[in-house]
Design a protein around this motif. Sequence first.
Motif, mmCIF file in Angstrom:
data_model
loop_
_atom_site.group_PDB
_atom_site.id
_atom_site.type_symbol
_atom_site.label_atom_id
_atom_site.label_comp_id
_atom_site.label_asym_id
_atom_site.label_seq_id
_atom_site.Cartn_x
_atom_site.Cartn_y
_atom_site.Cartn_z
ATOM 1 N N CYS A 280 -45.932 102.815 11.307
ATOM 2 C CA CYS A 280 -44.807 102.181 11.745
ATOM 3 C C CYS A 280 -43.687 103.435 11.402
ATOM 4 C CB CYS A 280 -44.908 101.185 10.939
ATOM 5 S SG CYS A 280 -43.139 100.382 11.449
ATOM 6 N N SER A 281 -43.300 104.023 13.147
ATOM 7 C CA SER A 281 -42.220 105.089 12.561
ATOM 8 C C SER A 281 -40.677 104.854 11.920
ATOM 9 C CB SER A 281 -42.256 104.848 14.431
ATOM 10 O OG SER A 281 -41.219 104.497 15.076
ATOM 11 N N LEU A 282 -40.836 103.073 12.256
ATOM 12 C CA LEU A 282 -39.414 102.643 11.150
ATOM 13 C C LEU A 282 -39.398 102.673 9.750
ATOM 14 C CD1 LEU A 282 -36.687 101.343 12.685
ATOM 15 C CD2 LEU A 282 -37.479 99.401 12.134
ATOM 16 N N CYS A 283 -40.551 101.899 9.594
ATOM 17 C CA CYS A 283 -40.811 101.226 7.867
ATOM 18 C C CYS A 283 -41.178 102.645 7.579
ATOM 19 C CB CYS A 283 -40.711 99.806 7.431
ATOM 20 S SG CYS A 283 -42.593 99.973 8.380
ATOM 21 N N GLY A 284 -42.744 103.530 8.176
ATOM 22 C CA GLY A 284 -42.934 104.277 7.514
ATOM 23 C C GLY A 284 -44.297 103.486 7.018
ATOM 24 N N LYS A 294 -44.204 92.042 15.728
ATOM 25 C CA LYS A 294 -44.619 90.929 16.562
ATOM 26 C C LYS A 294 -44.711 90.486 15.185
ATOM 27 C CE LYS A 294 -47.988 91.942 21.084
ATOM 28 N NZ LYS A 294 -49.051 92.343 21.398
ATOM 29 N N SER A 295 -45.874 90.632 14.278
ATOM 30 C CA SER A 295 -45.776 89.856 13.237
ATOM 31 C C SER A 295 -45.650 90.617 11.648
ATOM 32 C CB SER A 295 -47.402 90.055 13.073
ATOM 33 O OG SER A 295 -47.924 90.878 13.095
ATOM 34 N N SER A 296 -44.470 90.637 11.177
ATOM 35 C CA SER A 296 -44.367 91.195 10.225
ATOM 36 C C SER A 296 -44.904 91.977 9.025
ATOM 37 C CB SER A 296 -42.874 90.777 9.093
ATOM 38 O OG SER A 296 -44.685 89.429 8.323
ATOM 39 N N CYS A 297 -44.135 93.331 8.397
ATOM 40 C CA CYS A 297 -45.531 93.922 8.075
ATOM 41 C C CYS A 297 -45.025 93.672 6.555
ATOM 42 C CB CYS A 297 -44.494 95.745 8.268
ATOM 43 S SG CYS A 297 -44.806 96.498 6.258
ATOM 44 N N GLU A 298 -46.550 93.185 6.232
ATOM 45 C CA GLU A 298 -46.935 92.741 5.087
ATOM 46 C C GLU A 298 -46.131 93.711 3.781
ATOM 47 O OE1 GLU A 298 -51.154 93.651 3.905
ATOM 48 O OE2 GLU A 298 -51.454 94.039 5.589
ATOM 49 N N TYR A 299 -45.615 95.167 4.419
ATOM 50 C CA TYR A 299 -45.664 96.292 2.894
ATOM 51 C C TYR A 299 -44.118 96.058 3.031
ATOM 52 C CZ TYR A 299 -49.930 98.305 3.045
ATOM 53 O OH TYR A 299 -51.659 98.899 3.410
ATOM 54 N N CYS A 300 -43.367 95.390 4.230
ATOM 55 C CA CYS A 300 -41.970 95.164 3.570
ATOM 56 C C CYS A 300 -41.432 93.736 3.429
ATOM 57 C CB CYS A 300 -41.632 95.403 5.560
ATOM 58 S SG CYS A 300 -40.559 97.044 5.991
ATOM 59 N N GLY A 301 -42.083 93.567 3.573
ATOM 60 C CA GLY A 301 -42.263 91.952 2.516
ATOM 61 C C GLY A 301 -40.823 91.260 3.155
ATOM 62 N N THR A 302 -40.603 90.565 4.296
ATOM 63 C CA THR A 302 -39.115 90.924 4.686
ATOM 64 C C THR A 302 -39.997 89.301 6.189
ATOM 65 O OG1 THR A 302 -39.197 92.185 6.554
ATOM 66 C CG2 THR A 302 -38.090 92.704 4.980
ATOM 67 N N SER A 303 -38.785 88.406 6.600
ATOM 68 C CA SER A 303 -38.996 87.585 7.218
ATOM 69 C C SER A 303 -39.465 88.244 8.762
ATOM 70 C CB SER A 303 -38.667 86.410 7.319
ATOM 71 O OG SER A 303 -37.372 86.740 7.649
ATOM 72 N N GLY A 307 -37.326 92.136 11.018
ATOM 73 C CA GLY A 307 -38.177 93.249 11.307
ATOM 74 C C GLY A 307 -38.284 93.920 9.738
ATOM 75 N N CYS A 308 -38.538 95.230 10.631
ATOM 76 C CA CYS A 308 -38.587 96.150 9.634
ATOM 77 C C CYS A 308 -37.825 96.867 8.874
ATOM 78 C CB CYS A 308 -39.496 97.181 10.123
ATOM 79 S SG CYS A 308 -41.175 97.045 10.306
ATOM 80 N N THR A 309 -37.785 97.284 7.606
ATOM 81 C CA THR A 309 -36.590 98.086 7.002
ATOM 82 C C THR A 309 -36.931 99.182 7.256
ATOM 83 O OG1 THR A 309 -36.786 96.227 4.514
ATOM 84 C CG2 THR A 309 -35.870 98.471 4.346
ATOM 85 N N ARG A 310 -35.410 100.027 7.578
ATOM 86 C CA ARG A 310 -36.136 101.120 7.507
ATOM 87 C C ARG A 310 -36.196 102.672 6.799
ATOM 88 N NH1 ARG A 310 -33.817 104.137 12.044
ATOM 89 N NH2 ARG A 310 -33.243 102.172 13.305
ATOM 90 N N LYS A 311 -37.488 103.383 7.060
ATOM 91 C CA LYS A 311 -37.674 104.159 5.618
ATOM 92 C C LYS A 311 -36.289 105.133 5.343
ATOM 93 C CE LYS A 311 -39.945 107.687 8.394
ATOM 94 N NZ LYS A 311 -41.366 108.301 8.864
#
Length: 615
Positions: A280-284, A294-303, A307-311
């Motif tokens: 992912c270009s946003l969270c890495g 679509k279905s949140s990043c399992e590593y970012c662990g957010t709802s 969305g994704c946490t910016r890296k």
Amino acid sequence: MGVGGKFWDLLKPYARHEGPDYLREKRVAVDLSYWIVQHETAIKATHVRKPHLRLTFFRTINLFSKFGALPVFVVDGTPSSLKSRARIARFFRFSGVDVSGLLVAEGVSSERNKTFLKCVQECVELLELFGMPVLKANGEAEALCAQLNAEGHVDACITADSDAFLFGAKCVIKCVKPNTKEPFECYHISDVEDCLDLKRKHLIAISLLVGNDHDLNGVQGIGLEKALRFVRSFSEDEILNQLHEIANGSSPSLQIVSKVVDEIMLCPVASPAMSKTSHCSLCGHPGSKRAHFKSSCEYCGTSTSQGCTRKGEGFKCNCSSCNKGRKEKEQQKHENWHVKVCNKISAEPNFPNDDIIQMYLCNKHGNFTADDDLCLSWRCPDIDILVDFMDFHQHWEPSYVRQRMLPMLSTIYLREMAAKPQKSMLYGQYVFDSIQRVKIRYGHQSYVIRWRKMTSTAGSIIRTNSVEESDKPQEEIVEIDEFNDHLDEDTAPQIHIDDGCCFLLTDENMELIRGAFPEEVERFLHEKELKASKRRKGSGFKNEGSDEKSESPKSKRVQLKLTEFYQSAKVAAIHTKQGDLASYSENQEDGPSKEKKKVSGSNLPKSVRRRLLFM
Ligand SMILES: [Zn+2]
Ligand SMILES: [Zn+2]
Ligand SMILES: [Zn+2]
């Protein structure tokens, strides 16, 4: 000295600093040419006649008596010319031998060599008079020291030459600092193996790569750090063969490495770095921005809504694909480095030098074989000849020599008493009187022993307060830091007069005394305990707080004429031994004759005796 490129600095963190009892009752091989060239500070040649003899005299007595070691001295045979040049240069820099007479230019090195060898020879004569075993190496002295150590003839080597490890030494004492809490700076090959992951053949390989005393250059462009990293990638068994193969350009490891590099160059698509999964270009994190949306990043662990946490800056993804990629990149870098080193090695002409490898691995550095039972023995010093030897070379008073020799004699005497108690006297003159007290120096305990002088000189003793000064050899007046190590007045036997009797005070090892005079130790400890309990009870009385035995009121420390006190044990014997002294005469230099005092040990006036000696 030894392996180039600051090899000792590499070992420095693994030095062990050992206390004064470290060498007690142990055999130690001493690399003689280091023994006489190793100075902390240069000696002023103008004040000391022969610094090498003086140093050998005091260092040997110290090593034998104070530290209780059994030294075996090893002299160089015919060292490689490169090495002896380096060593001699060092000797002349530090020894204080007057070089003004010799031209310092390289061209006259044979002259310097001759002077150095003469100094070594004089030291050997002195050591043999001390009764010390002296062995001659075929080549390098440190090589024979190491062999003696490897074969178990000695427990350690004293040398500052790191080559000793390459020759197989187990324990190298690089430095002896007598007046410290921990006088021995020791290095163990086992520590080098465990902590640095380097075995003997690795060390040989490093020495070949970075240069050594025999081949100063090593391989162009390889320093200690590179060499270290390089040799570690091979096992001890293969390292030396590998060097040969790399040098021939036929190393299998080299071929493998170059193959990998080639593959990478030829088909970049297959390169592991390119085949990693998308991120992912946003969270890495693994996946894609669209999928994470679509279905949140399992590593970012957010709802989903957040969305994704910016890296952040310097973000490092730890997914297996990324880790693998990084590892491969690292490997590739290492392999490229390895290839570069290999190229340097193969570009070096005549590398590796087989003669040097053979020299290090050979185990015949002395003229005895492993099957021979190498017989090392320590004889009693030949005091009368020693006295004449030091008189001749240093112009030392006989009584001074005898006084300084006494710790050696008492050590031998106590050892003999411990092994087989018998009715005998120390130096044929002194009997054990008592343990005076416990002395603590540099955190280390010893007993001060009082010996009673049996021969009847007490009546003729001349009492004076200032004789000691005037009686000292000229050299004594010079105060040089270095000498404080060896000439500590505290450690020289003290003369003591108590109620008309003559006593001598010496410092002795507690265990040695316990072995030789166990009941005296018991008595001393008992009296000490009694005193302590009396002190506890009678707290009202003034107490000096001293362990010292009370002396009779008449007792007074009196400085005696040394010449009167330290007499020869064998007055008559001296005449029969004069023949041996003829050998010293070839080099007779009748220095400024000192004031004639009564010559102890002989009724002949000194001038007559000298004429007798040097006919
Ligand atoms: Zn994402
Ligand atoms: Zn994420
Ligand atoms: Zn990743």
